[in-house]
Design an enzyme around this catalytic site. Structure first.
Site, PDB file in Angstrom:
ATOM      1  N   ASP A   8      -7.222  13.494  70.195  1.00 25.27           N
ATOM      2  CA  ASP A   8      -7.900  13.249  68.919  1.00 25.27           C
ATOM      3  C   ASP A   8      -7.023  13.805  67.801  1.00 25.27           C
ATOM      4  O   ASP A   8      -6.791  15.015  67.724  1.00 25.27           O
ATOM      5  CB  ASP A   8      -9.268  13.918  68.919  1.00 25.27           C
ATOM      6  CG  ASP A   8     -10.141  13.483  67.758  1.00 25.27           C
ATOM      7  OD1 ASP A   8      -9.736  12.561  67.022  1.00 25.27           O
ATOM      8  OD2 ASP A   8     -11.235  14.052  67.584  1.00 25.27           O
ATOM      9  N   ASP A 103      -7.208   6.854  65.747  1.00 28.42           N
ATOM     10  CA  ASP A 103      -6.793   8.247  65.878  1.00 28.42           C
ATOM     11  C   ASP A 103      -7.288   8.950  67.140  1.00 28.42           C
ATOM     12  O   ASP A 103      -7.165  10.167  67.255  1.00 28.42           O
ATOM     13  CB  ASP A 103      -7.238   9.049  64.650  1.00 28.42           C
ATOM     14  CG  ASP A 103      -8.757   9.059  64.480  1.00 28.42           C
ATOM     15  OD1 ASP A 103      -9.417   8.170  65.046  1.00 28.42           O
ATOM     16  OD2 ASP A 103      -9.265   9.951  63.781  1.00 28.42           O
ATOM     17  N   GLU A 104      -7.825   8.214  68.101  1.00 28.91           N
ATOM     18  CA  GLU A 104      -8.235   8.869  69.332  1.00 28.91           C
ATOM     19  C   GLU A 104      -8.172   7.913  70.516  1.00 28.91           C
ATOM     20  O   GLU A 104      -8.317   6.696  70.361  1.00 28.91           O
ATOM     21  CB  GLU A 104      -9.639   9.468  69.211  1.00 28.91           C
ATOM     22  CG  GLU A 104     -10.752   8.462  69.078  1.00 28.91           C
ATOM     23  CD  GLU A 104     -12.127   9.102  69.187  1.00 28.91           C
ATOM     24  OE1 GLU A 104     -12.354   9.881  70.134  1.00 28.91           O
ATOM     25  OE2 GLU A 104     -12.973   8.811  68.318  1.00 28.91           O
TER      26      GLU A 104
END
Length: 349
Positions: A8, A103-104
């Site tokens: 993350d 983003d993860e």
């Protein structure tokens, strides 16, 4: 036993803005629309979070909480480019990568390309490579299932690395505050606290029947996760179920010609997007939010697939006539195409 990593990125959009503009470093950066509009916060730097600013918060609220906040409009093309760089790093180790957003992502490194036996070592290497390639930091969670890996990645932010091995999962979950359980939102947290459920240990004391009675089917999920049970695999192929576009307007729309023009614009945007992804859909849905925040949707499933932007426009305008557009002011409009099926199926029907 599986070895799962959840990566993350830390304050992703804001971190990129601070990286690309040194004058923003160490300052409360808020990525999103400017105050005075109906926009919301996409994300913000950790400096802004100290003031209570959070994602999805109205920009006006963020400005009130953090008057010195620096508002920056999002640059999604840049964020997408960096995301691709990060995923290239993931695939150095495994093809079992399940992106959840820019983003993860989850990674299954049980059997990895580099034959590294320790998932912790892999997570540490990935974090180091991300920083070297992008100058950004990431937090990682390592465990034997997706739920635990996800919770672990959020445990020591920013730039954290938390490992939850099987032998320590029970104690880790029992001590975890209920708000930290992935899948427990604000409303559910409030309900749980009213029931005396404040941490994992409290949750674990409740029977399956009690949880199902209070939370329906979600009760089964809560019963299992507090016991470290999550059999979901990491899936590296994600099938899109729908494609849509919507806009919230700074000033309510009242003119029917303007409303129709907006529907045409949104419909064309949806068609162009689905065409790029080679998607054929049969169901068109129109979303309307009036000035008083009342929201409704109208859908129509066609016998044949949508084959042009004109098809979506025609269907969307037909559905729009089933609303009170033109009679009531409109705050938001949206168009979505769904019910996808392949070109091969279209040809054989």
């Amino acid at each position: 036993m599986r070895k799962i990593i959840h990566i993350d990125m830390d304050a992703y959009y804001a971190a990129i803005e601070q990286r690309d503009d040194p004058s923003l470093r160490g300052k409360p950066v808020i990525v999103g629309g400017t105050p005075g509009t109906r926009s919301v916060v996409s994300t913000c730097s950790y400096e802004a979070r100290k003031f209570g600013v959070r994602s999805a918060m109205p920009s006006n609220t963020a400005k009130r909480l953090c008057p010195q906040g620096i508002f920056v409009l999002p640059r999604f093309r840049v964020y997408e480019k960096v995301s691709r760089q990060i995923r290239e790093i993931f695939r150095e180790y495994t093809d079992l990568v399940e992106p959840m957003s820019l983003d993860e992502a989850y990674l299954d490194v049980t059997h990895n390309k580099k034959e590294i036996s320790s998932a912790t070592i892999i997570a540490r290497e990935i974090k180091k490579k991300i920083h070297s390639k992008t100058s950004l930091t990431a937090s990682a969670g390592v465990s034997y299932n997706k739920f635990l890996a996800k919770v672990a990645s959020d445990f020591k932010k920013p730039d954290g690395l938390t490992v939850v091995p099987p032998g320590k999962a029970e104690k880790f979950l029992e001590n975890l505050d209920i708000r930290k359980f992935y899948g427990v939102g604000v409303a559910t947290e409030n309900r749980m606290r009213k029931l005396g459920i404040n941490n994992g240990a409290d949750l674990k004391k409740r029977t399956l029947e009690e949880l199902k009675e209070n939370f329906g089917k979600a009760g089964i999920y809560y019963y299992e996760i507090v016991r470290g049970i999550d059999e979901r695999p990491v899936i590296n192929e994600w099938e899109r179920k729908s494609y849509g576009s919507e806009t919230t307007y700074e000033k309510d729309l009242t003119d029917m010609d303007q409303i129709a023009a907006e529907m045409e614009r949104l419909s064309e945007k949806v068609f162009n997007g689905t065409e790029k992804e080679n998607l054929k859909g049969k169901t068109v849905t129109v979303k309307v939010r009036y000035g008083d925040f009342t929201t409704l949707t109208r859908s129509l499933t066609r016998e044949d697939a949508v084959d042009s932007s004109e098809d979506i426009v025609k269907t969307a305008l037909f559905l729009l006539r089933k609303t009170e557009a033109g009679k009531r002011s409109i705050r938001l409009l949206g168009v979505t195409l769904s019910n996808f099926y392949s070109d091969e199926k279209i040809m054989t029907e």
